[in-house]
Design an enzyme around this catalytic site. Structure first.
Site: not given
Ligand code: AP5
Length: 235
Positions: A29, A104, A143, A176, A187
């Site tokens: 994403k 979410r 990552r 991370r 997660r």
């Molecule tokens: P990346 O693009 O980083 O993936 P992502 O989908 O953004 O993954 P996240 O882990 O950031 O999502 P998340 O939703 O769990 O975390 P968030 O920060 O929102 O890609 C991942 C890896 O793959 C990278 O190394 C990239 O280079 C690689 N890649 C990408 N595309 C590829 C492809 N096509 N092929 C190969 N490799 C590829 O949330 C973290 C925490 O914050 C949550 O657990 C929660 O505690 C809290 N939080 C955040 N938002 C909320 C909310 N709205 N409500 C409540 N808690 C929240």
């Protein structure tokens, strides 16, 4: 931009979007949100990035959120909706917005509709990125992010040229803390139980709902994403 617009067609027809990127942890994403905003402009709102910044700055929000994030649990809806309300109060209504990692829960989705309605806006597109769990685990384990410029790399798919050093700004690359295996497992469980139901929720919402396979190289996912948004097919 509208489908078929090209780099030399100027001024392009600007299409002001409010896009939600849905999908499990590690599906890409953030990667796709950054690429879209780099090419068409607008604001990328990642609640994960905003929360990590609050944790680093030691704000009240950061102190409250840290414990939930360390366990891979969701931060309470009220805190998240306050964060979004604050953020949107400074966003121009002519600016496209890409929400990444928000909403979410159903409560967050309903809260977002209310906040947007207050500024006469609404969600226009929801794009769901999909990939199997073994692929997500591999991506999350590999990552690495730059602490200085925020660039994201992957040891398996997009390795940095020198180990531990950002290829863009030479800053340090770190893993991370919530990308450790046990937290990743939680997660993924939390996504299935609390966030995946949003797909059904948005299927009966006025926004258009599209699914994109994320099991293809980053550039191909980008093309499929742009096609889903109907905004032209060149990278
Ligand atoms: P990346 O693009 O980083 O993936 P992502 O989908 O953004 O993954 P996240 O882990 O950031 O999502 P998340 O939703 O769990 O975390 P968030 O920060 O929102 O890609 C991942 C890896 O793959 C990278 O190394 C990239 O280079 C690689 N890649 C990408 N595309 C590829 C492809 N096509 N092929 C190969 N490799 C590829 O949330 C973290 C925490 O914050 C949550 O657990 C929660 O505690 C809290 N939080 C955040 N938002 C909320 C909310 N709205 N409500 C409540 N808690 C929240």
């Amino acid at each position: 931009y509208e489908e078929g617009s090209s780099e030399d067609a100027w001024p392009p027809t600007v299409y002001v979007m409010v896009v939600i990127l849905l999908g499990p942890p590690g599906v890409g994403k953030g990667t796709q949100a950054v690429r879209l905003i780099d090419s068409v402009g607008g604001e990328h709102i990642s609640t994960g990035d905003l929360l990590r910044e609050a944790c680093r700055d030691g704000t009240d929000l950061g102190l409250e959120a840290q414990g939930f994030m360390d366990k891979g649990e969701l931060v309470p809806d009220l805190l998240i909706l306050d964060l979004i309300r604050d953020h949107l109060s400074t966003t121009d209504s002519e600016t496209s917005i890409v929400f990444d990692g928000f909403p979410r829960t159903i409560a967050q989705a309903e809260g977002l509709d209310g906040v947007l309605l207050d500024v006469a806006r609404g969600v226009s597109e929801v794009v769901v990125f999909e990939a199997p769990e073994d692929e997500l685990i591999k991506r999350l384990s590999g990552r690495r992010s730059c602490t200085d410029c925020g660039a994201v790399f992957n040891l398996h798919f997009d390795p940095p040229t020198s180990e531990g050093e950002c290829g863009r700004c030479a800053g340090p690359l770190v893993q991370r803390s919530d990308d450790q295996p046990d937290t990743v497992k939680n997660r993924l469980r939390v996504y299935e139980s609390q966030t995946a139901p949003l797909i059904e929720h948005y299927s009966s919402h006025p926004a258009s709902l599209k699914r994109v396979s994320a099991v293809q190289p980053v550039n191909d996912v980008q093309l499929a994403f742009r096609a889903a948004l109907g905004i032209g097919l060149t990278v």
